[in-house]
Design a protein around this motif. Sequence first.
Motif, PDB file in Angstrom:
ATOM      1  N   GLY A  88       0.792  -1.208   0.000  1.00  0.00           N
ATOM      2  CA  GLY A  88       0.000   0.000   0.000  1.00  0.00           C
ATOM      3  C   GLY A  88       0.830   1.266   0.000  1.00  0.00           C
ATOM      4  O   GLY A  88       0.285   2.376   0.133  1.00  0.00           O
ATOM      5  N   ASP A  89       2.134   1.150  -0.178  1.00  0.00           N
ATOM      6  CA  ASP A  89       3.023   2.312  -0.188  1.00  0.00           C
ATOM      7  C   ASP A  89       2.896   3.018  -1.535  1.00  0.00           C
ATOM      8  O   ASP A  89       3.234   2.458  -2.581  1.00  0.00           O
ATOM      9  CB  ASP A  89       4.470   1.862   0.042  1.00  0.00           C
ATOM     10  CG  ASP A  89       5.413   3.028   0.282  1.00  0.00           C
ATOM     11  OD1 ASP A  89       5.219   4.097  -0.333  1.00  0.00           O
ATOM     12  OD2 ASP A  89       6.365   2.870   1.066  1.00  0.00           O
ATOM     13  N   VAL A  90       2.430   4.269  -1.511  1.00  0.00           N
ATOM     14  CA  VAL A  90       2.116   4.982  -2.737  1.00  0.00           C
ATOM     15  C   VAL A  90       3.351   5.248  -3.593  1.00  0.00           C
ATOM     16  O   VAL A  90       3.245   5.529  -4.793  1.00  0.00           O
ATOM     17  CB  VAL A  90       1.376   6.300  -2.409  1.00  0.00           C
ATOM     18  CG1 VAL A  90       2.330   7.363  -1.888  1.00  0.00           C
ATOM     19  CG2 VAL A  90       0.601   6.794  -3.621  1.00  0.00           C
ATOM     20  N   ARG A  91       4.540   5.138  -3.042  1.00  0.00           N
ATOM     21  CA  ARG A  91       5.752   5.324  -3.837  1.00  0.00           C
ATOM     22  C   ARG A  91       5.870   4.249  -4.905  1.00  0.00           C
ATOM     23  O   ARG A  91       6.354   4.510  -6.012  1.00  0.00           O
ATOM     24  CB  ARG A  91       6.988   5.338  -2.932  1.00  0.00           C
ATOM     25  CG  ARG A  91       7.060   6.548  -2.028  1.00  0.00           C
ATOM     26  CD  ARG A  91       8.228   6.457  -1.065  1.00  0.00           C
ATOM     27  NE  ARG A  91       8.056   5.377  -0.097  1.00  0.00           N
ATOM     28  CZ  ARG A  91       8.949   5.069   0.848  1.00  0.00           C
ATOM     29  NH1 ARG A  91      10.068   5.776   0.942  1.00  0.00           N
ATOM     30  NH2 ARG A  91       8.723   4.089   1.703  1.00  0.00           N
ATOM     31  N   TRP A  92       5.421   3.043  -4.609  1.00  0.00           N
ATOM     32  CA  TRP A  92       5.407   1.978  -5.611  1.00  0.00           C
ATOM     33  C   TRP A  92       4.372   2.284  -6.697  1.00  0.00           C
ATOM     34  O   TRP A  92       4.598   2.008  -7.884  1.00  0.00           O
ATOM     35  CB  TRP A  92       5.095   0.635  -4.967  1.00  0.00           C
ATOM     36  CG  TRP A  92       6.140   0.112  -4.044  1.00  0.00           C
ATOM     37  CD1 TRP A  92       6.046  -0.077  -2.693  1.00  0.00           C
ATOM     38  CD2 TRP A  92       7.468  -0.318  -4.405  1.00  0.00           C
ATOM     39  NE1 TRP A  92       7.211  -0.591  -2.192  1.00  0.00           N
ATOM     40  CE2 TRP A  92       8.104  -0.761  -3.217  1.00  0.00           C
ATOM     41  CE3 TRP A  92       8.171  -0.372  -5.605  1.00  0.00           C
ATOM     42  CZ2 TRP A  92       9.410  -1.238  -3.212  1.00  0.00           C
ATOM     43  CZ3 TRP A  92       9.476  -0.849  -5.600  1.00  0.00           C
ATOM     44  CH2 TRP A  92      10.084  -1.278  -4.416  1.00  0.00           C
ATOM     45  N   PHE A  93       3.232   2.834  -6.283  1.00  0.00           N
ATOM     46  CA  PHE A  93       2.209   3.198  -7.269  1.00  0.00           C
ATOM     47  C   PHE A  93       2.770   4.194  -8.273  1.00  0.00           C
ATOM     48  O   PHE A  93       2.529   4.081  -9.479  1.00  0.00           O
ATOM     49  CB  PHE A  93       0.986   3.792  -6.562  1.00  0.00           C
ATOM     50  CG  PHE A  93      -0.133   4.149  -7.503  1.00  0.00           C
ATOM     51  CD1 PHE A  93      -1.168   3.258  -7.742  1.00  0.00           C
ATOM     52  CD2 PHE A  93      -0.150   5.372  -8.176  1.00  0.00           C
ATOM     53  CE1 PHE A  93      -2.194   3.580  -8.625  1.00  0.00           C
ATOM     54  CE2 PHE A  93      -1.163   5.700  -9.056  1.00  0.00           C
ATOM     55  CZ  PHE A  93      -2.193   4.800  -9.274  1.00  0.00           C
ATOM     56  N   ARG A  94       3.509   5.173  -7.818  1.00  0.00           N
ATOM     57  CA  ARG A  94       4.060   6.181  -8.714  1.00  0.00           C
ATOM     58  C   ARG A  94       5.014   5.563  -9.726  1.00  0.00           C
ATOM     59  O   ARG A  94       4.989   5.914 -10.911  1.00  0.00           O
ATOM     60  CB  ARG A  94       4.775   7.261  -7.909  1.00  0.00           C
ATOM     61  CG  ARG A  94       3.830   8.193  -7.158  1.00  0.00           C
ATOM     62  CD  ARG A  94       4.603   9.296  -6.438  1.00  0.00           C
ATOM     63  NE  ARG A  94       5.479   9.995  -7.361  1.00  0.00           N
ATOM     64  CZ  ARG A  94       6.809  10.066  -7.247  1.00  0.00           C
ATOM     65  NH1 ARG A  94       7.416   9.436  -6.248  1.00  0.00           N
ATOM     66  NH2 ARG A  94       7.525  10.741  -8.102  1.00  0.00           N
ATOM     67  N   ILE A  95       5.870   4.645  -9.271  1.00  0.00           N
ATOM     68  CA  ILE A  95       6.778   3.985 -10.215  1.00  0.00           C
ATOM     69  C   ILE A  95       5.983   3.244 -11.277  1.00  0.00           C
ATOM     70  O   ILE A  95       6.250   3.353 -12.477  1.00  0.00           O
ATOM     71  CB  ILE A  95       7.717   3.016  -9.460  1.00  0.00           C
ATOM     72  CG1 ILE A  95       8.688   3.792  -8.570  1.00  0.00           C
ATOM     73  CG2 ILE A  95       8.491   2.138 -10.450  1.00  0.00           C
ATOM     74  CD1 ILE A  95       9.509   2.907  -7.657  1.00  0.00           C
TER      75      ILE A  95
END
Length: 863
Positions: free
Chosen positions: A497-504
């Motif tokens: 659920g870490d949004v930093r992965w979503f951005r990548i």
Amino acid sequence: MNPEATISTRSLRLVTQERDGIRREREPVSTGVPVARGLVRVPDQVVLRLEDGTPCPVQCEITDRWPDGSARWLLLDFAVDVPAHGEASWRLDLDSDAPPPRPATAVRCREIENGVFVETGAASFAIDAGPFRPFRSVRVDGVERVDPSRSGLQMEDAGGGKWTAVTHDVRVIRSGPIASTVEARGTFERDGLPGPLRFVARMRFAAGSASVKLDLEIVNPRRAAHPGGHWELGDANSVLVRDLSLRLAETRGRRVSWSADASTPLAEASRGAVEIYQDSSGGPNWNSRVHLDRDRNIPVRFRGYRLTVDEEERTGLRATPRVAVHDGTTGVGISLRHFWQNFPRALGVRDGVARAGLFPQEFSSAHEIQGGERKTHEIHLHFGREALAPAGDFARAPLVVAPDPATFVASGAVPYLTPREGCAQTLWHALADQAIEGPDSFDEKRERVDEWGWRHFGEIWADHESKFWKEDSAFISHYNNQYDVVNGAFLQYARSGDVRWFRIMDELARHVADIDIYHTDEDKPAYNHGLFWHTVHYVDGDLSTHRSYPRKGSPGGGPDDEHNYTTGLMHWSFLTGNPIGRETACASARWVIDADDPNGTILRYLDRSPTGLATKTRDFDFHGPGRGAGNSINALLDGWRLTGDRTYLDKCEEVIRRTVHPEDDPIAMNLLDAENRWSYTVHLQALGKYLDVKAEAGQLDDGYAYARACLLHYARFIAEHERLTLEQPERLDHPTETWAAQDVRKCDVLLFAALHARGEERERFRERADWFWTRALAQLDEHETKRYMRPVIILMHYGHVRAWFDRHPNATRPEGPSPTVPPRVRFVPQKVRAVAKLKRIVIGGGALAALGIAALAYRLIAG
């Protein structure tokens, strides 16, 4: 406050990519939700509730189904209210007897002559064929807000020629009460004749809103000339653009307001004119060699952006602007998503006309759109009071709404997924997390070579390729989604659920779908719509941008089966609702069939055997287990899932039988030669996926039995003969840290086999899998270069199977029937057969005939 909520397993979680403190009022959002098998069969079953249990209007669409016909992925559209720095959560009821409440206002679409009419409750829009304006009419509160005679999408080429975008087809591609999408397709024309560029405009309308999200694709559909197989800027079939801008004229207002970033409120320009022009990234390495143009110049002139208000000039580094032209209360506004990241860009207002410079004339060099290259611009258009309201702010920094990790895991829609929380594999996490944390995160690496700009944004710098670079300047190398980085980021996001992965995931998926895919039908089938390789190993990219093969230091080539990744794009599409992901994954799956089709080559006149371009690995003559065939198996499985077309599954099973056999001799095939044959494990991982897909569909047939026998056969070879690759560094050309990461694949293969094995053999596979896992990670951790891009990406994508087995130690797969095992037949590709046939003809013919046939042979082989 951290805007991330902890919620139950049947709920959605609200997060924001930008910690900007913007208050959200009725922000329209879309999110995909995975659902366990058998729970939802019709969208009306789904009710979305606030935390207090109050149902809220939602539009639900099934985008993926389990083999039994029930929903596997849902796409939800709804409106969000959340305070600045706040958080929100919802519960998703999947078995409610009560239908979801209807929205107070609804989107209605109806066909009109040569177009579509849309009503949202806040505004009405007319879109028609002819000049793309993009609207013939926009009425808010009964008042016309757009002057179509001064609006439109226009292009000026490098020679000064003026081109107008003309729509030829308008249609509703998605319709619902809360969100609908209208698509317009057309060409840029001059004097009634079409030019080389085409466009696709997808306009999303939301209930109760007078704002429109416009995704505008600009594509050069011509093939690249790529002489000698080299793909560089300056190609003869590129299109040189001096300016390409969208203009929107307000009918009444002449007052102008602007904001340079999402955290700054609108200010008014007293003289009615403003321009914000982003010339470079604004980063510390803003004038990097990554921005070389066709003339070997670095065309960026200054760091950051220039703001001109009433003829007064200011400067800054990274703009996220918004402009509006209005009468003090209502008007027209424009904002561009990822403005500075996609430089050069311009946004401004003059003489009552708002202009979005997508490829702006302010840039010092012509914008080169290469053959088969595409760029999608996300533009937000705001009308009426919304031109001056917060809607224009959150369009620049939209919220990310997504399921929490528990929802992902409980659904079973993503195989072998386990939650990050509570997972004991801490070393794996530490190695993979280098992508988002510390001095070598992906963002930090982007900054080192300035991997920004419209062609580069979302891309990943391949720093591991710089090993032999001796010059002082930065080494340029693009990764182009090798090993499916998009899917690796998706998996890590779904687990954590870490949004930093979503951005990548999101940024790279957009880049891959636009820049790294060859968008043409005019080249040979083995290239059309294929995915370009990463930059050639240890070779500076020079002028090759993302086309892999520069003239200096590379042999030439093009799209290839060894670099064809679909799963991440598929998952990205399911999660975000972006249709480009589905379209691109389907096209890549189709590419496998087209590339292998003998009827697509001139050699068809001599032989109708498959070309072998779907199964070769490393050498054209090798059609055994390797990453070429493994990637083809994976792509075909995704194509079958997305389309339901049995053609993809039939081709998949053809590829399996062509490349592996239960009686193969891996030693004789030289599979222990890691330098040349390491990637056979990629093929076996794809076999594991094939068996899972077949078992899930209940197809325990001979194809299943054959693949299962092959997987077990090769797993026995790995358990008996394979070691850590770096234990014999003398057998490698470059004994780097990546070999330790690649050994994790052996763990995956053995675990897949353990699912199908029984008794002592199962325990043997589990034991050897643990051995490879533990020692490979420890070996990688010893390397100072463990931070390099390639090993980090491998661990982003692989390792979750091992974590899943920790939680499911007794899991098995069905045995199925005994396989039919015909004798092994060596595959001979079309070109080899055709050349042999030509030789026989020449030997058997006369001298005169031989001369003619020799000329024909040259054409055939060269073609």
